[in-house]
Scaffold this motif. Sequence first.
Motif, PDB file in Angstrom:
ATOM      1  N   ALA A  33     -45.915  85.617  45.083  1.00 34.90           N
ATOM      2  CA  ALA A  33     -46.359  84.102  45.224  1.00 34.90           C
ATOM      3  C   ALA A  33     -45.122  83.158  45.313  1.00 34.90           C
ATOM      4  N   ALA A  34     -44.001  83.610  45.789  1.00 33.21           N
ATOM      5  CA  ALA A  34     -42.613  82.852  45.896  1.00 33.21           C
ATOM      6  C   ALA A  34     -42.833  81.835  47.055  1.00 33.21           C
ATOM      7  N   THR A  35     -42.341  80.494  46.864  1.00 31.09           N
ATOM      8  CA  THR A  35     -42.827  79.586  47.724  1.00 31.09           C
ATOM      9  C   THR A  35     -41.536  79.591  48.554  1.00 31.09           C
ATOM     10  N   MET A  36     -41.655  78.794  49.726  1.00 31.93           N
ATOM     11  CA  MET A  36     -40.511  78.540  50.723  1.00 31.93           C
ATOM     12  C   MET A  36     -39.165  77.957  50.227  1.00 31.93           C
ATOM     13  N   GLU A  37     -39.506  77.192  49.070  1.00 28.20           N
ATOM     14  CA  GLU A  37     -38.318  76.643  48.703  1.00 28.20           C
ATOM     15  C   GLU A  37     -37.576  77.800  47.827  1.00 28.20           C
ATOM     16  N   GLN A  38     -38.050  78.499  47.068  1.00 31.23           N
ATOM     17  CA  GLN A  38     -37.486  79.612  46.356  1.00 31.23           C
ATOM     18  C   GLN A  38     -37.030  80.760  47.447  1.00 31.23           C
ATOM     19  N   ILE A  39     -37.525  80.839  48.390  1.00 27.37           N
ATOM     20  CA  ILE A  39     -36.951  81.712  49.460  1.00 27.37           C
ATOM     21  C   ILE A  39     -35.957  81.102  50.264  1.00 27.37           C
ATOM     22  N   ALA A  40     -35.721  79.711  50.477  1.00 24.33           N
ATOM     23  CA  ALA A  40     -34.609  78.977  50.900  1.00 24.33           C
ATOM     24  C   ALA A  40     -33.414  79.348  50.070  1.00 24.33           C
ATOM     25  N   GLN A  41     -33.589  78.894  48.682  1.00 23.74           N
ATOM     26  CA  GLN A  41     -32.571  79.210  47.604  1.00 23.74           C
ATOM     27  C   GLN A  41     -32.235  80.398  47.785  1.00 23.74           C
ATOM     28  N   ALA A  42     -33.025  81.633  47.693  1.00 22.91           N
ATOM     29  CA  ALA A  42     -32.678  82.995  47.685  1.00 22.91           C
ATOM     30  C   ALA A  42     -31.716  83.222  48.708  1.00 22.91           C
ATOM     31  N   ALA A  43     -31.964  82.719  49.898  1.00 21.06           N
ATOM     32  CA  ALA A  43     -31.269  82.918  51.029  1.00 21.06           C
ATOM     33  C   ALA A  43     -29.989  82.256  51.379  1.00 21.06           C
ATOM     34  N   GLY A  44     -29.835  81.020  50.421  1.00 17.94           N
ATOM     35  CA  GLY A  44     -28.646  80.339  50.494  1.00 17.94           C
ATOM     36  C   GLY A  44     -28.779  79.398  51.627  1.00 17.94           C
ATOM     37  N   VAL A  45     -29.834  79.014  51.973  1.00 17.50           N
ATOM     38  CA  VAL A  45     -29.971  78.077  53.054  1.00 17.50           C
ATOM     39  C   VAL A  45     -30.765  76.585  52.669  1.00 17.50           C
ATOM     40  N   ALA A  46     -30.661  75.541  53.238  1.00 21.66           N
ATOM     41  CA  ALA A  46     -31.361  74.445  52.904  1.00 21.66           C
ATOM     42  C   ALA A  46     -32.820  74.642  53.289  1.00 21.66           C
ATOM     43  N   ARG A  47     -33.765  73.994  52.349  1.00 21.87           N
ATOM     44  CA  ARG A  47     -35.288  73.990  52.692  1.00 21.87           C
ATOM     45  C   ARG A  47     -35.572  73.572  53.994  1.00 21.87           C
ATOM     46  N   ALA A  48     -34.859  72.597  54.634  1.00 22.22           N
ATOM     47  CA  ALA A  48     -35.031  72.365  55.955  1.00 22.22           C
ATOM     48  C   ALA A  48     -34.805  73.259  57.072  1.00 22.22           C
ATOM     49  N   THR A  49     -33.783  74.069  56.844  1.00 26.29           N
ATOM     50  CA  THR A  49     -33.446  75.270  57.746  1.00 26.29           C
ATOM     51  C   THR A  49     -34.683  76.167  57.735  1.00 26.29           C
ATOM     52  N   ILE A  50     -35.241  76.515  56.647  1.00 27.06           N
ATOM     53  CA  ILE A  50     -36.283  77.568  56.524  1.00 27.06           C
ATOM     54  C   ILE A  50     -37.430  77.033  57.189  1.00 27.06           C
ATOM     55  N   HIS A  51     -37.702  75.603  57.109  1.00 26.63           N
ATOM     56  CA  HIS A  51     -38.678  74.980  57.850  1.00 26.63           C
ATOM     57  C   HIS A  51     -38.649  75.048  59.225  1.00 26.63           C
ATOM     58  N   ARG A  52     -37.363  74.756  59.654  1.00 28.60           N
ATOM     59  CA  ARG A  52     -36.958  74.562  61.091  1.00 28.60           C
ATOM     60  C   ARG A  52     -37.258  75.917  61.651  1.00 28.60           C
ATOM     61  N   ARG A  53     -37.125  77.062  61.064  1.00 34.48           N
ATOM     62  CA  ARG A  53     -36.944  78.441  61.789  1.00 34.48           C
ATOM     63  C   ARG A  53     -38.675  78.954  61.618  1.00 34.48           C
ATOM     64  N   PHE A  54     -39.209  78.499  60.501  1.00 29.93           N
ATOM     65  CA  PHE A  54     -40.756  79.138  60.297  1.00 29.93           C
ATOM     66  C   PHE A  54     -41.633  77.658  60.004  1.00 29.93           C
ATOM     67  N   ALA A  55     -42.477  77.649  60.451  1.00 25.49           N
ATOM     68  CA  ALA A  55     -43.633  76.329  60.347  1.00 25.49           C
ATOM     69  C   ALA A  55     -44.324  76.558  58.953  1.00 25.49           C
ATOM     70  N   SER A  56     -44.522  77.950  58.451  1.00 24.85           N
ATOM     71  CA  SER A  56     -45.212  78.125  57.359  1.00 24.85           C
ATOM     72  C   SER A  56     -44.782  79.352  56.865  1.00 24.85           C
TER      73      SER A  56
END
Length: 192
Positions: A33-56
């Motif tokens: 159930a991890a969120t995109m924000e948690q994934i971004a944090q685990a990846a060490g990238v900004a939340r905007a970076t993850i959303h720029r790469r993946f729409a959902s």
Amino acid sequence: MSTTTGRKLRADAERSIRTIMEAAERLLSQNPAATMEQIAQAAGVARATIHRRFASREELIDTMTAAAWTDIAQAVEASRPATAPPLVVLHQATANVLQIKSGWRFALAQTTPPGAAVQQTFAEVIAVCDALFARAREDGLIRQDVDLVWVRRVYLALLGEAAHGGITGEAPAEHPDTVAARVVETLLHGVG
């Protein structure tokens, strides 16, 4: 790797995507159930970076599943299925796929219908598998009277159990070659 528009990505963008997918795999394996924000944090990238790469979140998981199946197809191809002796191919492909499956446990466990690209890759892997079992039958490794579709289904079940540890859900701590030898031995000679 390419974007959804088909453009080739820069090397740094590809590394960023791979880093995000690896972090997502680790995190989602522990917490589906991890969120995109948690994934971004685990990846060490900004939340905007993850959303720029993946729409959902779904697009991220679909991309992970596609990458996992591409890795499996490459692992199978690396076993030289058309040229090496069938027993060698069976062992090497099994060891290679076990390594891939251990790194993509979450992505490969998805039950949602895969996209067309994943379906195509899956069909190609199954076709190589079927051709290998036909060659194995020609070489006398598999009895002539055994249904090769059944052989494939049994093999894939053994592979899945070996990769995921059965009931406990723990992957085997043994070397992939050791586990591959056990899978091949069980497939070709049974347990009794």
